[in-house]
Motif scaffolding. Structure first.
Motif, PDB file in Angstrom:
ATOM      1  N   VAL A 294       0.835  -1.206   0.000  1.00 37.52           N
ATOM      2  CA  VAL A 294       0.000   0.000   0.000  1.00 37.52           C
ATOM      3  C   VAL A 294       0.869   1.255   0.000  1.00 37.52           C
ATOM      4  N   ALA A 295       1.964   1.245   0.772  1.00 37.87           N
ATOM      5  CA  ALA A 295       2.853   2.410   0.796  1.00 37.87           C
ATOM      6  C   ALA A 295       3.360   2.717  -0.615  1.00 37.87           C
ATOM      7  N   ARG A 296       3.748   1.680  -1.358  1.00 34.70           N
ATOM      8  CA  ARG A 296       4.249   1.875  -2.729  1.00 34.70           C
ATOM      9  C   ARG A 296       3.128   2.369  -3.663  1.00 34.70           C
ATOM     10  N   THR A 297       1.948   1.823  -3.491  1.00 33.42           N
ATOM     11  CA  THR A 297       0.810   2.264  -4.312  1.00 33.42           C
ATOM     12  C   THR A 297       0.481   3.733  -4.050  1.00 33.42           C
ATOM     13  N   ARG A 298       0.474   4.103  -2.770  1.00 29.53           N
ATOM     14  CA  ARG A 298       0.158   5.498  -2.413  1.00 29.53           C
ATOM     15  C   ARG A 298       1.143   6.476  -3.076  1.00 29.53           C
ATOM     16  N   LEU A 299       2.429   6.143  -3.033  1.00 34.31           N
ATOM     17  CA  LEU A 299       3.432   7.017  -3.662  1.00 34.31           C
ATOM     18  C   LEU A 299       3.084   7.235  -5.133  1.00 34.31           C
ATOM     19  N   LYS A 300       2.792   6.144  -5.843  1.00 37.32           N
ATOM     20  CA  LYS A 300       2.450   6.231  -7.271  1.00 37.32           C
ATOM     21  C   LYS A 300       1.195   7.081  -7.486  1.00 37.32           C
ATOM     22  N   GLU A 301       0.162   6.774  -6.694  1.00 40.78           N
ATOM     23  CA  GLU A 301      -1.102   7.515  -6.821  1.00 40.78           C
ATOM     24  C   GLU A 301      -0.893   9.019  -6.641  1.00 40.78           C
ATOM     25  N   ARG A 302       0.078   9.375  -5.794  1.00 42.69           N
ATOM     26  CA  ARG A 302       0.351  10.789  -5.534  1.00 42.69           C
ATOM     27  C   ARG A 302       1.376  11.351  -6.523  1.00 42.69           C
ATOM     28  N   GLY A 303       1.740  10.551  -7.550  1.00 43.34           N
ATOM     29  CA  GLY A 303       2.587  11.067  -8.618  1.00 43.34           C
ATOM     30  C   GLY A 303       4.078  10.909  -8.403  1.00 43.34           C
ATOM     31  N   VAL A 304       4.473  10.037  -7.473  1.00 43.47           N
ATOM     32  CA  VAL A 304       5.904   9.856  -7.200  1.00 43.47           C
ATOM     33  C   VAL A 304       6.335   8.439  -7.562  1.00 43.47           C
ATOM     34  N   GLU A 305       7.215   8.331  -8.559  1.00 43.45           N
ATOM     35  CA  GLU A 305       7.774   7.043  -8.956  1.00 43.45           C
ATOM     36  C   GLU A 305       9.124   6.830  -8.274  1.00 43.45           C
ATOM     37  N   VAL A 306       9.527   5.575  -8.125  1.00 37.49           N
ATOM     38  CA  VAL A 306      10.857   5.268  -7.579  1.00 37.49           C
ATOM     39  C   VAL A 306      11.926   5.998  -8.390  1.00 37.49           C
ATOM     40  N   ALA A 307      11.738   6.077  -9.706  1.00 38.82           N
ATOM     41  CA  ALA A 307      12.726   6.745 -10.561  1.00 38.82           C
ATOM     42  C   ALA A 307      12.861   8.233 -10.221  1.00 38.82           C
ATOM     43  N   ASP A 308      11.760   8.866  -9.817  1.00 37.64           N
ATOM     44  CA  ASP A 308      11.823  10.290  -9.441  1.00 37.64           C
ATOM     45  C   ASP A 308      12.720  10.487  -8.215  1.00 37.64           C
TER      46      ASP A 308
END
Lengths: 166, 166, 166, 166
Positions: D13-27
């Motif tokens: 869920v933590a990883r999904t939330r980051l993506k949903e908020r527009g933050v990728e690991v690459a960023d």
């Protein structure tokens, strides 16, 4: 509203929230008395209350109170998304954001307060026992750590001032 | 000496210093056992030692050990300038750099270790009682906090790992 | 010596040590000015100095100054045991006890100071450039972080007070 | 659900939330690259991503992500009570709970990460510029500090590992 009024409002609401959640300044002062009476035989509850009030007057402390109690209330109202809702409802043991917030309070009066914080968090005297009573249906995952931290910070403040005026 | 050998040397000297100052890994492991036995009924001393060793393997912890013990030894040798010499010799109550160093150890395994640190710092079980015995003429102003912090950090590590493998 | 005189002595020696090591209150005030001028167009050096002086009046800060400068001086005199002697002499990049001490200063005025600390530690304006000049033969492994931390704490104090009196 | 599945769910869920908020690991990896390229000329984006992923694998970090993003989202939905709603909506400058949460992330890899955190928080490169763009109507009061903290922690991890394997 002017900026000064807004600041006063932050303190006023923080104090109101504590009361609404069942925590009086006198309850926190009793924790300070419990922690400090052995070192200061003439300590009065009046002095303990004074030190608690000075800690609550700090903006950093008010921010922690407002944020922590908000999360506790949202948990009771089941308004958080999962898995955070369950983590906070059961006060899950690997969740440490409540302690992180508490340390930001203790830190303000320096490192000598950490021992006191850890000690009462383990012993749970007075108000802390009630806040940790899971049978009430209330959620105080943040508030119990915040109350312990205010007591620890007030104890540090008292120790520093006792030394400066002796 | 290559950089890798230098790093290994830091860990080797940190471990030697602990022994020279009378602290064995088993002494710290006993503190972990004291803190965690109620939560983990099957806990063995072997597991406690393993977790203590993993904490000491961290560079941040080795730096705290080397720096803290150096200051303790210089205090015993009366080689510090005043008023620091007296502050450290009497473990003056408003001096908090020893706690600050200790928190940098506890922090590594997250905030859940702070309660344990505060608790054993107040209760002083096992090795901590001896390190705090002022009648020996030894100075352990830094070491007692460092040992408590390693035990608290190892307890956090154990708690995190127990949950991940259950 | 009474306890109050002893406390005054701690502050007096901390201030003397800063001067002896080449750091004036005005040097730290310039860092505060550098950090805060964009937010407070009417800011004067007088106000910056006042805030620096209030930070140095804190016992926690005096303890960090006395301990850090003592370690810097012992390093210059080659009186530390290895590998700590070399680690401090070269300001080894994985050694973080200097930062740990610095944070105990920044913390006193709350978390909003950390950004300022990190920023000037990277940019090294004014006095920080000189303290980091390795060609002088002097060792300021601790002092440069302490000076940056005092400037960051004074900036936080200034920001809090500006808001309360507007 | 077993305890192990629950833990995996927290990370997922933590990883999904980051993506949903527009933050990728690459960023976040790009921030690490920005911070570390001058010290490690052969640094690749692959290594930066690896280190970011290892930081996000820590439970303490996942807790901070879940809690911070929850507060950001509740702010956007105007579901918080006043004055907290306004404080978070305008990212009020004396509010420091977001930084407090960020430090709990940076701390895990030791004190050497604080400088990097402060630096990118001031410079706001890459993704941090977008998260701080107030014109979008989105609220990232917590997320921008969390992203900066993950980048700073990953940089510390990279620095520690580079030294151990050279």
């Amino acid at each position: 509203m002017s900026e000064k009024e807004q600041l006063n409002q932050v303190e006023a609401v923080a104090r109101t929230r504590l009361k609404e959640r069942g925590v009086e300044v006198a309850d926190i002062a009793e924790l300070v008395f419990f922690l400090q009476k052995q070192y200061h035989p003439d300590l009065t509850m009046e002095e303990c209350k004074l030190n608690v009030n000075r800690v609550i007057a700090k903006r950093e402390v008010q921010n922690a109170i407002l944020t922590g109690i908000e999360l506790d209330m949202l948990t009771e109202q089941k308004k958080l998304s999962e898995p955070l809702q369950t983590i906070l409802a059961i006060d899950e043991s690997l969740y440490g954001v409540d302690e992180v917030l508490a340390f930001s309070i203790v830190n303000i009066y320096g490192s000598i307060g950490f021992t006191n914080y850890g000690y009462i968090d383990k012993e749970k005297p007075g108000i802390l026992a009630r806040l940790n009573d899971k049978s009430t249906g209330e959620c105080h995952t943040f508030l119990d750590d915040i109350v312990g931290a205010i007591a620890a910070a007030a104890s540090s403040r008292l120790a520093h001032h006792a030394r400066n005026t002796e």
